[in-house]
Design an enzyme around this catalytic site. Structure first.
Site, PDB file in Angstrom:
ATOM      1  N   LYS A  65       0.843  -1.208   0.000  1.00  0.00           N
ATOM      2  CA  LYS A  65       0.000   0.000   0.000  1.00  0.00           C
ATOM      3  C   LYS A  65       0.873   1.250   0.000  1.00  0.00           C
ATOM      4  O   LYS A  65       0.560   2.249  -0.650  1.00  0.00           O
ATOM      5  CB  LYS A  65      -0.922  -0.014   1.220  1.00  0.00           C
ATOM      6  CG  LYS A  65      -1.838   1.192   1.263  1.00  0.00           C
ATOM      7  CD  LYS A  65      -2.978   1.035   2.224  1.00  0.00           C
ATOM      8  CE  LYS A  65      -3.888   2.262   2.231  1.00  0.00           C
ATOM      9  NZ  LYS A  65      -4.674   2.418   1.010  1.00  0.00           N
ATOM     10  N   HIS A 109     -18.612  11.776   3.700  1.00  0.00           N
ATOM     11  CA  HIS A 109     -19.083  10.452   4.128  1.00  0.00           C
ATOM     12  C   HIS A 109     -20.593  10.522   4.369  1.00  0.00           C
ATOM     13  O   HIS A 109     -21.082  11.468   4.990  1.00  0.00           O
ATOM     14  CB  HIS A 109     -18.348  10.028   5.406  1.00  0.00           C
ATOM     15  CG  HIS A 109     -18.722   8.646   5.847  1.00  0.00           C
ATOM     16  ND1 HIS A 109     -18.273   7.511   5.202  1.00  0.00           N
ATOM     17  CD2 HIS A 109     -19.531   8.211   6.843  1.00  0.00           C
ATOM     18  CE1 HIS A 109     -18.788   6.443   5.788  1.00  0.00           C
ATOM     19  NE2 HIS A 109     -19.554   6.840   6.789  1.00  0.00           N
TER      20      HIS A 109
HETATM   21  C1  GAR Z   1     -21.038   9.221  -1.731  1.00  0.00           C
HETATM   22  O1  GAR Z   1     -22.320   9.052  -1.160  1.00  0.00           O
HETATM   23  C2  GAR Z   1     -20.003   9.409  -0.649  1.00  0.00           C
HETATM   24  O2  GAR Z   1     -20.483  10.085   0.482  1.00  0.00           O
HETATM   25  C3  GAR Z   1     -19.648   7.987  -0.318  1.00  0.00           C
HETATM   26  O3  GAR Z   1     -19.631   7.328  -1.551  1.00  0.00           O
HETATM   27  C4  GAR Z   1     -20.584   7.932  -2.420  1.00  0.00           C
HETATM   28  C5  GAR Z   1     -19.922   8.191  -3.753  1.00  0.00           C
HETATM   29  O4  GAR Z   1     -20.842   8.614  -4.707  1.00  0.00           O
HETATM   30  N1  GAR Z   1     -18.391   7.905   0.357  1.00  0.00           N
HETATM   31  C6  GAR Z   1     -18.097   7.011   1.296  1.00  0.00           C
HETATM   32  O5  GAR Z   1     -18.866   6.143   1.656  1.00  0.00           O
HETATM   33  C7  GAR Z   1     -16.697   7.163   1.896  1.00  0.00           C
HETATM   34  N2  GAR Z   1     -16.552   6.370   3.055  1.00  0.00           N
HETATM   35  P1  GAR Z   1     -20.345   9.286  -6.057  1.00  0.00           P
HETATM   36  O6  GAR Z   1     -19.257   8.377  -6.627  1.00  0.00           O
HETATM   37  O7  GAR Z   1     -21.553   9.311  -6.946  1.00  0.00           O
HETATM   38  O8  GAR Z   1     -19.824  10.643  -5.732  1.00  0.00           O
END
Ligand code: GAR
Length: 190
Positions: A65, A109
């Site tokens: 990583k 988030h």
């Molecule tokens: C969003 O809802 C964001 O908040 C979440 O992934 C989605 C991405 O949507 N992020 C997480 O869960 C981070 N832990 P998108 O690709 O359409 O922007």
């Protein structure tokens, strides 16, 4: 003007909302590039459509990583990034990136942290019967959704509301909230 590099893993609707805010001059930043960790992710198509450079880093091409994150940090440096903006990037960010961008990495988030960290935060909140859900924008540290909270945006969930409706509301809120918070953060800091 500050230069930002966005990180996304999949759909990229938050990435698009940020690009839109920049195009509308609601957010005065330069989008220097997109970092993505999945070949064929739709966010890459969005980047292409908006003529934003993108770089793909696949886990399988690195033995550790730290090696992968060093390559990502090198790319961010090459793009002369001031801030890194995670928008649906489903991977922890480790020391090689964190040490080069201290207090300059943010994430969105889909829960009211510290509740429901990690994957499927929306599903976790629904399973817990939450009547208020929301979105958190926070600084990124080495933990999973553990960094200092910058802003939170709650909304009410109705009795028996379908998950799809909740998701639609939540994403619409994210698309308004993220550019707004980035504006405050990036246009006001040195
Ligand atoms: C969003 O809802 C964001 O908040 C979440 O992934 C989605 C991405 O949507 N992020 C997480 O869960 C981070 N832990 P998108 O690709 O359409 O922007």
């Amino acid at each position: 003007m500050k230069r930002i590099v966005l990180f996304a893993s999949g759909n990229g609707s938050n990435f698009e909302a940020i690009l839109q805010a920049v195009a509308n001059k609601e957010l005065n930043v330069e989008v220097a590039g997109l970092i993505c960790d999945h070949e064929g992710a739709y966010c890459l198509t969005r980047a292409k459509n908006h003529a934003v450079p993108s770089a793909i880093f696949l886990k399988k091409n690195f033995s550790t990583k730290a090696e992968m994150d060093t390559a990502i940090a090198d790319q961010c440096d090459a793009w002369e990034a001031d801030w890194l903006v995670l928008a649906g990037y489903m991977r922890l960010v480790s020391t090689p990136i964190l040490s080069r961008y201290p207090h300059r990495i943010v994430n969105i988030h889909p829960s009211l942290l510290p509740k429901y960290r990690g994957k499927d935060a929306i599903g976790q909140a629904i399973a817990a019967g939450e009547k208020t859900m929301g979105v958190t924008i926070h600084y990124v540290d080495e933990g999973m959704d553990t960094g200092e909270i910058i802003a939170q945006f709650p909304f009410d969930v109705q009795e028996n509301e379908e998950r799809s409706e909740i998701e639609t509301k939540l994403h619409a809120l994210e698309h308004i909230a993220y550019p707004k918070v980035l504006k405050q953060l990036l246009e006001e800091t040195l």
